[in-house]
Design a protein around this motif. Structure first.
Motif, short mmCIF file in Angstrom:
data_model
loop_
_atom_site.label_atom_id
_atom_site.label_comp_id
_atom_site.label_asym_id
_atom_site.label_seq_id
_atom_site.Cartn_x
_atom_site.Cartn_y
_atom_site.Cartn_z
N UNK A 172 0.81 -1.23 0.00
CA UNK A 172 0.00 0.00 0.00
C UNK A 172 0.83 1.27 0.00
N UNK A 173 2.16 1.14 -0.08
CA UNK A 173 3.02 2.31 0.04
C UNK A 173 2.98 3.26 -1.13
N UNK A 174 2.45 2.82 -2.29
CA UNK A 174 2.44 3.68 -3.48
C UNK A 174 1.07 4.28 -3.78
N UNK A 175 0.13 4.10 -2.88
CA UNK A 175 -1.23 4.56 -3.15
C UNK A 175 -1.33 6.07 -3.33
N UNK A 176 -0.40 6.82 -2.70
CA UNK A 176 -0.48 8.29 -2.77
C UNK A 176 0.29 8.86 -3.94
N UNK A 177 0.87 8.01 -4.79
CA UNK A 177 1.71 8.51 -5.89
C UNK A 177 1.05 8.33 -7.25
N UNK A 178 -0.22 7.96 -7.29
CA UNK A 178 -0.87 7.66 -8.56
C UNK A 178 -0.86 8.84 -9.53
N UNK A 179 -0.99 10.05 -9.01
CA UNK A 179 -1.04 11.23 -9.88
C UNK A 179 0.31 11.58 -10.50
N UNK A 206 9.87 -0.30 -10.12
CA UNK A 206 9.52 0.24 -11.44
C UNK A 206 8.26 -0.44 -11.99
N UNK A 207 8.17 -1.74 -11.79
CA UNK A 207 6.98 -2.48 -12.24
C UNK A 207 5.73 -1.98 -11.53
N UNK A 208 5.83 -1.77 -10.22
CA UNK A 208 4.67 -1.33 -9.45
C UNK A 208 4.23 0.09 -9.84
N UNK A 209 5.17 0.93 -10.27
CA UNK A 209 4.81 2.29 -10.67
C UNK A 209 3.89 2.29 -11.90
N UNK A 210 4.00 1.27 -12.72
CA UNK A 210 3.17 1.19 -13.93
C UNK A 210 2.00 0.24 -13.77
N UNK A 211 1.91 -0.40 -12.62
CA UNK A 211 0.85 -1.39 -12.40
C UNK A 211 -0.28 -0.79 -11.55
N UNK A 212 -1.53 -1.06 -11.90
CA UNK A 212 -2.66 -0.54 -11.11
C UNK A 212 -2.81 -1.24 -9.76
N UNK A 249 2.86 9.05 -11.01
CA UNK A 249 3.60 7.80 -11.14
C UNK A 249 4.46 7.74 -12.40
N UNK A 250 4.02 8.37 -13.51
CA UNK A 250 4.83 8.33 -14.74
C UNK A 250 6.09 9.17 -14.59
N UNK A 251 5.95 10.34 -13.98
CA UNK A 251 7.12 11.17 -13.72
C UNK A 251 8.08 10.44 -12.79
N UNK A 252 7.53 9.85 -11.75
CA UNK A 252 8.35 9.10 -10.79
C UNK A 252 9.01 7.90 -11.46
N UNK A 253 8.29 7.26 -12.38
CA UNK A 253 8.85 6.10 -13.09
C UNK A 253 10.08 6.49 -13.89
N UNK A 254 10.00 7.58 -14.66
CA UNK A 254 11.13 7.97 -15.50
C UNK A 254 12.31 8.46 -14.65
N UNK A 255 12.04 9.15 -13.56
CA UNK A 255 13.13 9.59 -12.68
C UNK A 255 13.81 8.38 -12.03
N UNK A 256 13.00 7.42 -11.60
CA UNK A 256 13.55 6.21 -10.98
C UNK A 256 14.34 5.40 -11.99
#
Length: 309
Positions: free
Chosen positions: A13-20, A80-86, A22-29
């Protein structure tokens, strides 16, 4: 078999607050991961390919970079997988493996830094005995100790955790942490042995930290009386001290936030702070050594210059 968990999946549940974002965070990560891979692999290949760098100090540098690759592999791909997964889930066995990798990485990092401190102590305080003390056989033994011992100790912790019956499959993190899994146990009395082994592990690696601090205190005292030793200390020990402080500060901050973090802090903040020691040291170590150690820097520049011609 009654005490073996029937849970086959954990919900993160740690990524629930990053949905808005997540794509920016994905590319930075992803960028951070690629840079980490690039700088670590560059240092490792440089040391392996150049026989002039097959000395204890550089072999240990190669070891700490390999450990950095090991630790980041346990964190980045799943993140990285979780950032793109619902849906953010991880299998029960996968969670235990991730916890093992991340914990053994952290302990191995401290072990390698301990061996590096010992190597610098011998090089500066007992220079005439250096090649006999840091022989090839002893170096191999110390490197194996730095990797195998942390792995075995943490594998014991994970094995004890795997025998617990769990009553929840929801982790308030975006990665797996052994002590949080233990907190999900249905019967707290069953976690006594886990607590004892965990405390023993903390004591062992606390002594590692004390050994490193005492070694460098003695080195600083010794080098203060000699211009030649001061120059050697600045050239070879400053990168080690920088790596040590980076790891200890990020690790300590992560532990404090994970265990004692205020409930007023957002969950996302606590989660990202808790992974600092898995992100910053693997990225910074090769950069610190690459810029500070002249022979590594010159060798990399030669390779880059040759390839651009």
């Amino acid at each position: 078999m009654d005490n073996v968990s029937q849970i086959t999946m954990f919900f993160l549940s740690g990524l629930n607050e990053t949905n808005n974002h997540r794509f920016t965070l994905f590319f930075l990560t992803l960028l951070c991961y690629c840079v980490t891979l690039l700088v670590n692999i560059s240092v490792i290949v440089t040391i392996i390919m150049d026989k002039n760098l097959h000395e204890p100090m550089y072999i240990l540098l190669c070891t700490i970079c390999m450990n950095g690759l090991y630790g980041t592999t346990g964190f980045y791909p799943k993140f990285l997988w979780d950032l793109l997964s619902p849906v953010h889930v991880i299998s029960y066995s996968g969670c235990l493996v991730q916890a093992l990798v991340m914990y053994s990485f952290a302990c191995a990092e401290l072990s390698i830094l301990s061996v590096m401190a010992y190597d610098r102590y011998v090089a500066i305080c007992r220079p005439l005995e250096y090649h006999s003390v840091m022989s090839k056989q002893r170096l191999i033994m110390l490197v194996c100790f730095s990797w195998i011992t942390p792995f075995c100790i943490n594998a014991s912790n994970i094995f004890l955790t795997s025998r617990l019956k769990l009553c929840s499959q929801y982790l308030g993190r975006f990665f797996c942490v052994n002590w949080i899994i233990v907190k999900l146990a249905c019967f707290p009395a069953q976690t006594t042995v886990n607590g004892i082994v965990a405390d023993i592990t903390v004591v062992i690696y606390t002594f590692h930290g004390i050994f490193i601090v005492l070694s460098y205190m003695y080195l600083i005292k010794t080098c203060a009386n000699s211009i030649e030793n001061r120059a050697k200390f600045m050239q070879t020990c400053v990168p080690h001290l920088t790596s040590l402080l980076t790891f200890l500060l990020t690790g300590l901050f992560s532990v404090l936030i994970m265990r004692f973090g205020s409930k007023d802090f957002p969950l996302t903040f606590k989660n990202f702070v808790s992974v600092e020691c898995f992100v910053i040291p693997p990225l910074m170590n090769p950069l610190i050594y690459g810029f500070k150690l002249t022979r590594i820097r010159n060798r990399i520049l030669v390779v880059l210059t040759f390839k651009t011609k």
